[in-house]
Design an enzyme around this catalytic site. Structure first.
Site, mmCIF file in Angstrom:
data_model
loop_
_atom_site.group_PDB
_atom_site.id
_atom_site.type_symbol
_atom_site.label_atom_id
_atom_site.label_comp_id
_atom_site.label_asym_id
_atom_site.label_seq_id
_atom_site.Cartn_x
_atom_site.Cartn_y
_atom_site.Cartn_z
ATOM 1 N N GLU A 1 -80.466 -16.013 -50.272
ATOM 2 C CA GLU A 1 -80.253 -15.398 -48.961
ATOM 3 C C GLU A 1 -79.237 -16.265 -48.219
ATOM 4 O O GLU A 1 -79.570 -17.336 -47.722
ATOM 5 C CB GLU A 1 -81.582 -15.321 -48.193
ATOM 6 N N CYS B 1 -77.736 -16.030 -39.508
ATOM 7 C CA CYS B 1 -76.923 -15.556 -40.633
ATOM 8 C C CYS B 1 -76.494 -14.103 -40.454
ATOM 9 O O CYS B 1 -75.546 -13.654 -41.099
ATOM 10 C CB CYS B 1 -77.675 -15.726 -41.943
#
Length: 504
Positions: free
Chosen positions: A245, A279
């Protein structure tokens, strides 16, 4: 549960393959054998416990999920304090993005994981009509979870929820950069979860690097692309599957008819939430020159409404996590050829950077060379929808892509002609809060997904099962030698494409 601690170091210090310690670790020499032996002993113990089957029953999984829920609910104030010490996270943001998102994930898993465990029966053909044919979800074994510093609770515990729901044991590695949350997780997790099945490892680069030399059944890593390459190299030695991720430069394309005031509020909220250290935060804006000119005063007004005339004094503005990250961001800002039109102020001692907006930014600007990961927002202009799509497609595939427009044709065109981990129109970040949607990247923004059932599937093995008896042996005889043309004709009919699988 055992907790192992090592001196904190920045993992990024070992990124370069020229670094002597990196070479030593990757080539298996020069490591601290005592540390590796301790880690290997823990891993082997967890593997032995896993093989005993203790984590497989639904009742055990449920008890651990409930214990994790109790850990969060009973220690909410300690968690909020640690998050504020690490990142100056406002209570409001910390509860939304760290506490409640994990609690909601736990509620969803507790309500659904037993149904996810059930065999999935598949369609059959004539040759397999009397057989039981199904997919069985089985735990993988011992999972290594490496958490990041920007959401040090959320991004550490959500993969753990998936690991527990799927019946795995886990080694949990919090980020040493968010030191207070790291310390608190190492203290709390052993008090609430089974000490036989879950272990917390603390420390920095050396500890993590030596961990990666061991063979796990899955590695779940959240963080930077540079470190992800190290994780993949280490995992390849053992052919260990990985979930990465990562992140990337998430664009926000504002085009066509749009409610500028609403767009400014949603853009400011999603960009400057956690001081831009997300993110999935919008990394840059694409719009026409006319839209930019309308957007800028709306951004100024919204920033003042949200954070006041002096954002540094606002209790709702987070801080940059460390001096090193503050310096990186300020260097990016100095290298940019863009014009600062909002913000730009900073305070190194306070690790503060004001919400900043730049215009006249080109595609080859320093701010476009890497993910910004801070409260700096460049605005690039394009002349058409086509030009905007082309610019986004020249970048690496992002973790999220946002389109702000009242025109469904614009939204659908961008959706159909781009690729990203996730997609959201007329808002930012919010799509990742829904546990029924998969969360994950594509290309350099990562691979593999989780949240809800998606995390359960990622950390489960889907085992194909066919249970046969001894009936219909005459029909089975069609496949035995000596082979004959008439046998082949009958066999092809019994295994024809009208069913979903082939006997052979």
């Amino acid at each position: 549960m055992l907790v192992y601690q090592d001196e904190p170091n920045a993992f990024a210090a070992l990124l370069s393959p020229k670094h002597p310690e990196t070479r030593a670790h990757w080539h298996g020499t020069g490591t601290k054998l005592g540390r590796m032996e301790n880690q290997n002993q823990v891993l082997q113990r967890l593997r032995s416990v896993f093989r005993s089957g203790i984590t497989v029953p639904a009742q055990f999984r449920l008890s651990q999920l409930n214990q994790l829920m109790s850990m969060i609910q009973e220690n909410e104030e300690l968690i909020l304090k640690a998050l504020h010490q690490d990142l100056a996270k406002p209570k409001f943001e910390a509860i939304m993005s760290e506490v409640d998102i994990v609690v909601n994930e736990l509620h969803f898993a507790i309500a659904n994981f037993t149904s996810w465990m059930q065999p999935e029966y598949v369609s059959k053909n004539l040759a397999t009509k009397l057989d039981d044919c199904f997919v069985r979800r089985e735990p993988l074994g011992v999972v290594l979870i490496i958490g990041p510093w920007n959401y040090p609770l959320h991004l550490l515990l959500l993969p753990l929820v998936s690991a527990i729901a799927a019946g795995n044991c886990a080694v949990i590695k919090p980020s040493e950069v968010s030191a207070h949350t790291d310390r608190l997780m190492a203290e709390l997790i052993p008090k609430y979860l089974s000490q036989e099945c879950y272990a917390v490892v603390r420390g920095g680069a050396e500890e993590t690097t030596s961990l990666l030399q061991l063979r796990f059944d899955h590695i779940f890593y959240t963080g930077s692309q540079a470190v992800a390459r190290i994780v993949m190299r280490a995992a390849s030695v053992h052919l260990t599957p990985v979930t990465l991720e990562l992140g990337g430069k998430c664009p926000c394309f504002i085009y066509g008819r749009v409610d500028i005031a609403a767009a400014a509020r949603r853009l400011v909220w999603s960009k400057y939430f956690n001081a831009g250290q997300s993110c999935v935060a919008p990394d840059y804006v694409l719009c026409s020159p006319a839209t930019r000119d309308a957007l800028l005063p709306a951004l100024r007004e919204t920033l003042e409404q949200f954070y006041g005339n002096e954002p540094q004094k606002s209790p709702d503005m987070s801080r940059i996590v460390s001096p090193r990250h503050w310096t990186r961001l300020m260097e990016l800002l100095k290298k940019s050829s863009g014009k600062v039109v909002v913000g730009g102020e900073s305070d190194q001692q306070d690790k503060y950077i004001a919400p900043t907006v730049l215009v006249d930014v080109s595609e080859d600007d320093a701010l476009m060379a890497e993910e910004i990961f801070g409260p700096i927002l460049p605005i690039l202009t394009v002349a058409s929808l086509e030009e905007g799509i082309d610019l986004m497609n020249r970048q690496e595939k992002p973790l999220a892509l946002y389109v702000f427009s009242d025109e469904a044709s614009v939204v659908n065109t961008v959706l159909e002609r781009t690729s990203s981990g996730g997609f959201c129109s007329n808002d930012g970040i919010i799509h990742m809060c829904l546990p029924t949607l998969p969360f994950g990247g594509v290309g350099t923004s990562g691979f593999g997904s989780y949240h809800g059932r998606w995390g359960f599937e990622t950390l489960s093995h889907r085992r194909a099962v066919m249970l046969r008896g001894w009936a219909l042996e005459r029909l089975n005889g069609l496949r035995y030698p000596p082979y004959q043309e008439n046998k082949l004709s009958w066999l092809r009919w019994t295994t024809s494409a009208k069913s979903s699988c082939s006997l052979m």
